[in-house]
Design an enzyme around this catalytic site. Structure first.
Site, mmCIF file in Angstrom:
data_model
loop_
_atom_site.group_PDB
_atom_site.id
_atom_site.type_symbol
_atom_site.label_atom_id
_atom_site.label_comp_id
_atom_site.label_asym_id
_atom_site.label_seq_id
_atom_site.Cartn_x
_atom_site.Cartn_y
_atom_site.Cartn_z
ATOM 1 N N VAL A 71 0.809 -1.224 0.000
ATOM 2 C CA VAL A 71 0.000 0.000 0.000
ATOM 3 C C VAL A 71 0.846 1.281 0.000
ATOM 4 C CG1 VAL A 71 -2.138 -0.980 0.927
ATOM 5 C CG2 VAL A 71 -0.363 -0.187 2.513
ATOM 6 N N ASN A 97 -4.658 0.065 8.513
ATOM 7 C CA ASN A 97 -3.987 -0.545 9.667
ATOM 8 C C ASN A 97 -2.479 -0.702 9.473
ATOM 9 O OD1 ASN A 97 -3.800 -2.444 12.111
ATOM 10 N ND2 ASN A 97 -3.151 -3.793 10.438
ATOM 11 N N TYR A 162 9.100 6.366 13.539
ATOM 12 C CA TYR A 162 7.767 5.844 13.886
ATOM 13 C C TYR A 162 6.911 6.964 14.483
ATOM 14 C CZ TYR A 162 4.230 2.611 15.768
ATOM 15 O OH TYR A 162 3.056 1.956 16.064
ATOM 16 N N SER A 165 6.110 9.680 11.848
ATOM 17 C CA SER A 165 5.145 9.198 10.841
ATOM 18 C C SER A 165 3.745 9.129 11.432
ATOM 19 C CB SER A 165 5.570 7.831 10.291
ATOM 20 O OG SER A 165 5.501 6.835 11.299
ATOM 21 N N LYS A 166 3.632 8.695 12.687
ATOM 22 C CA LYS A 166 2.301 8.586 13.303
ATOM 23 C C LYS A 166 1.732 9.977 13.631
ATOM 24 C CE LYS A 166 1.800 4.035 13.353
ATOM 25 N NZ LYS A 166 0.742 3.354 12.573
HETATM 26 N N1 LIG Z 1 0.956 -3.526 18.613
HETATM 27 C C1 LIG Z 1 1.081 -2.382 19.248
HETATM 28 O O1 LIG Z 1 1.463 -2.295 20.439
HETATM 29 C C2 LIG Z 1 0.738 -1.112 18.520
HETATM 30 C C3 LIG Z 1 0.732 0.085 19.222
HETATM 31 C C4 LIG Z 1 0.419 1.253 18.539
HETATM 32 C C5 LIG Z 1 0.089 1.213 17.208
HETATM 33 N N2 LIG Z 1 0.109 0.029 16.532
HETATM 34 C C6 LIG Z 1 -0.218 0.036 15.101
HETATM 35 O O2 LIG Z 1 -1.150 -0.989 14.788
HETATM 36 C C7 LIG Z 1 -0.974 -1.383 13.411
HETATM 37 C C8 LIG Z 1 -0.889 -2.893 13.290
HETATM 38 O O3 LIG Z 1 -0.043 -3.416 14.242
HETATM 39 P P1 LIG Z 1 0.062 -4.989 14.474
HETATM 40 O O4 LIG Z 1 0.742 -5.141 15.769
HETATM 41 O O5 LIG Z 1 -1.236 -5.646 14.264
HETATM 42 O O6 LIG Z 1 1.092 -5.378 13.290
HETATM 43 P P2 LIG Z 1 1.262 -6.651 12.341
HETATM 44 O O7 LIG Z 1 2.677 -6.610 11.867
HETATM 45 O O8 LIG Z 1 0.805 -7.910 13.023
HETATM 46 O O9 LIG Z 1 0.277 -6.386 11.111
HETATM 47 C C9 LIG Z 1 0.602 -5.510 10.073
HETATM 48 C C10 LIG Z 1 0.372 -6.200 8.719
HETATM 49 O O10 LIG Z 1 0.665 -5.229 7.716
HETATM 50 C C11 LIG Z 1 1.321 -5.872 6.641
HETATM 51 N N3 LIG Z 1 2.109 -4.875 5.907
HETATM 52 C C12 LIG Z 1 3.271 -4.283 6.279
HETATM 53 N N4 LIG Z 1 3.681 -3.420 5.336
HETATM 54 C C13 LIG Z 1 2.748 -3.452 4.343
HETATM 55 C C14 LIG Z 1 2.611 -2.765 3.110
HETATM 56 N N5 LIG Z 1 3.523 -1.879 2.695
HETATM 57 N N6 LIG Z 1 1.520 -3.042 2.339
HETATM 58 C C15 LIG Z 1 0.580 -3.948 2.737
HETATM 59 N N7 LIG Z 1 0.683 -4.632 3.910
HETATM 60 C C16 LIG Z 1 1.750 -4.375 4.706
HETATM 61 C C17 LIG Z 1 2.188 -6.929 7.301
HETATM 62 O O11 LIG Z 1 2.501 -7.967 6.364
HETATM 63 C C18 LIG Z 1 1.293 -7.403 8.453
HETATM 64 O O12 LIG Z 1 0.518 -8.525 8.091
HETATM 65 C C19 LIG Z 1 0.267 -0.634 12.922
HETATM 66 O O13 LIG Z 1 -0.135 0.534 12.236
HETATM 67 C C20 LIG Z 1 0.971 -0.250 14.211
HETATM 68 O O14 LIG Z 1 1.815 0.855 14.059
HETATM 69 C C21 LIG Z 1 0.432 -1.128 17.161
#
Ligand SMILES: NC(=O)c1ccc[n+]([C@@H]2O[C@H](COP(=O)([O-])OP(=O)(O)OC[C@H]3O[C@@H](n4cnc5c(N)ncnc54)[C@H](O)[C@@H]3O)[C@@H](O)[C@H]2O)c1
Length: 266
Positions: A71, A97, A162, A165-166
């Protein structure tokens, strides 16, 4: 099955997940949207992982199509939108996401290519998906866009790209929400705090050299609410509300899901 999203079509980007025992934010949200009646277009860089999510949804009687796209690449985002419209004929929810902290460092150590990649994956991707999907929502006169930001955007955070960007995701949310409001399209951001997802634990374990169990204990200790991290379902339930008509008067918000962590000031 519920009906809070009955008749709606939802694109969920990053609908697969990093491998592990717990559930990722995108996967949990896709499953919950489907449980409430939405048809899901599950997009991920890794098609196999998106297919796993679709298989879980299918087992529960829901409808899900897996699609491979990076994406952060405009042509692939356009293909994603066209494929979703070809499959389902409409787009009601765009759930952005995708996000990564991988390769991030402090300002003195961060490599230029890592800065650029993190900006592209976390921020440019949301600009591209919104640019591609919003015209269809405007034509419908309705839609809900949900951008997954992070409390890192508003709190102190040891790594640079990070956080920046956020913070950009928050500004993007505000800017797009104001333009889209007269057209009936809502745009909100969710700021997860410390969540127990495989991506967060694996990444932090790699960066600090601590065991996953140590990382989990350290993260739990930082959360005011019951001293425990949240999980992907906490993000998914707020997403469900924002995606549904229950949130019809809510746009341009940045909502933390963090067990009170961002309330700890001073
Ligand atoms: N887990 C946490 O503590 C936390 C805290 C704050 C924010 N977030 C945010 O939540 C979101 C998801 O986190 P998560 O822990 O579920 O991560 P995750 O890595 O399990 O899921 C992210 C998915 O995105 C896919 N992906 C990565 N780059 C991509 C791209 N360029 N195009 C298409 N798909 C792509 C990956 O293959 C993966 O399946 C992220 O935006 C992260 O920054 C997570």
């Amino acid at each position: 099955m519920g009906d809070r999203l009955k008749g709606k079509v939802a694109i969920v980007t990053g609908a697969g997940q990093t491998a592990g025992e717990t559930t990722g934010n995108g996967r949990a949200t896709a499953i919950l949207y489907a449980r409430e009646g939405a048809r899901i277009f599950a997009v991920d860089l890794r098609l196999e992982s998106a297919r796993e999510t679709c298989a879980m949804i299918g087992k529960e009687g829901g409808t899900c199509t897996a699609f491979a796209a990076d994406v952060s690449v405009k042509s692939q985002v356009r293909a994603m939108t066209e494929a979703c419209l070809a499959a389902y004929g409409r787009i009601d929810v765009l759930h952005n996401n995708v996000g990564t902290p991988t390769g991030d460092r402090n300002v003195l150590k961060l490599a230029e290519e890592d800065w650029q990649r993190i900006m592209d994956v976390n921020l440019k991707s949301m600009y591209l998906t919104i640019q591609s999907v919003l015209p269809h929502m405007v034509a419908q006169g309705s839609g809900s866009i949900i951008n997954i930001s992070s409390t890192a955007s508003i709190m102190s955070h040891p790594l640079l790209a990070y956080k920046v960007s956020k913070a950009g995701v928050n500004a993007l949310t505000h800017a797009v929400a104001m333009g889209a409001a007269p057209k009936g399209v809502r745009v909100n951001a969710i700021l997860p705090g410390l969540m127990n997802t495989p991506m967060a634990i694996t990444e932090q374990s790699r960066n600090t050299g601590k065991t996953p169990a140590q990382v989990i204990a350290d993260r739990d200790a930082m959360v005011p609410l019951r001293g425990k991290m949240g999980d992907a379902w906490d993000v998914a339930y707020l997403s469900l509300f924002l995606a549904s008509e229950e949130a019809r008067f809510i746009t341009s918000t940045l909502i933390p899901v963090d067990g009170g962590q961002s309330g700890k000031i001073g």
